[in-house]
Scaffold this motif. Structure first.
Motif, short mmCIF file in Angstrom:
data_model
loop_
_atom_site.label_atom_id
_atom_site.label_comp_id
_atom_site.label_asym_id
_atom_site.label_seq_id
_atom_site.Cartn_x
_atom_site.Cartn_y
_atom_site.Cartn_z
N GLU A 95 -0.30 -4.46 -4.27
CA GLU A 95 0.27 -5.68 -4.85
C GLU A 95 1.77 -5.56 -5.10
OE1 GLU A 95 -0.22 -8.23 -8.93
OE2 GLU A 95 -2.03 -7.32 -8.07
N ASN A 98 3.56 -5.74 -1.75
CA ASN A 98 3.54 -7.11 -1.22
C ASN A 98 4.50 -8.03 -1.97
OD1 ASN A 98 1.69 -6.59 0.79
ND2 ASN A 98 -0.06 -7.02 -0.51
N LYS A 99 4.61 -7.82 -3.27
CA LYS A 99 5.51 -8.65 -4.07
C LYS A 99 6.96 -8.47 -3.62
CE LYS A 99 4.96 -9.25 -8.61
NZ LYS A 99 4.98 -8.93 -10.06
#
Length: 141
Positions: A95, A98-99
């Motif tokens: 996560e 991806n951010k």
């Protein structure tokens, strides 16, 4: 300032006043200065985001390979044992990775839009010149 605001601002700034062509011509350097400043800001933001991306990918690679600091595992334990070839696929879906990848993509898109706007600003003087020449032709002068 985000991409939508820049797009809306360009929609207002790109209008050439066909009655007052001289004032439209004189505002070209101001437009160039305005958008080159934004382009430079976003270039630096992109570079910073790519550095952040490299740092996070490195930290998450250490984390998933089991070579992270004990503090990393205290905050969020990882109970799997991965072989070396599995680590990149886990990093790719992480996560935090991806951010920051989305942040980089947004800055790249904004920078591409600003580059296109700057190209259009360079073309404005030719467009104004063509408008003047067309009026001369229509008026027979």
């Amino acid at each position: 300032m985000n991409l939508d605001e820049i797009t809306e601002m360009w929609a207002r700034d790109s209008v050439i006043d066909d009655v007052m062509l001289d004032s439209s011509s004189m505002k070209i350097p101001q437009l160039h200065a305005k958008y080159i400043t934004l382009h430079n800001e976003y270039s630096l933001l992109l570079k910073k985001a790519k550095q952040e991306q490299n740092r996070i990918v490195h930290l998450r690679t250490l984390y998933y390979s089991g070579r992270g600091t004990p503090d990393m595992y205290e905050d969020s334990p990882f109970d799997y044992k991965l072989i070396k070839s599995e680590v990149p696929s886990w990093v790719a879906v992480d996560e935090s990775v991806n951010k920051v990848e989305m942040k980089v993509a947004l800055y790249e898109t904004t920078l591409n839009s600003l580059s296109d706007i700057l190209k259009q600003i360079h073309q404005m003087s030719y467009n104004i010149k063509n408008m003047i020449e067309w009026r001369r032709f229509v008026n027979g002068t």
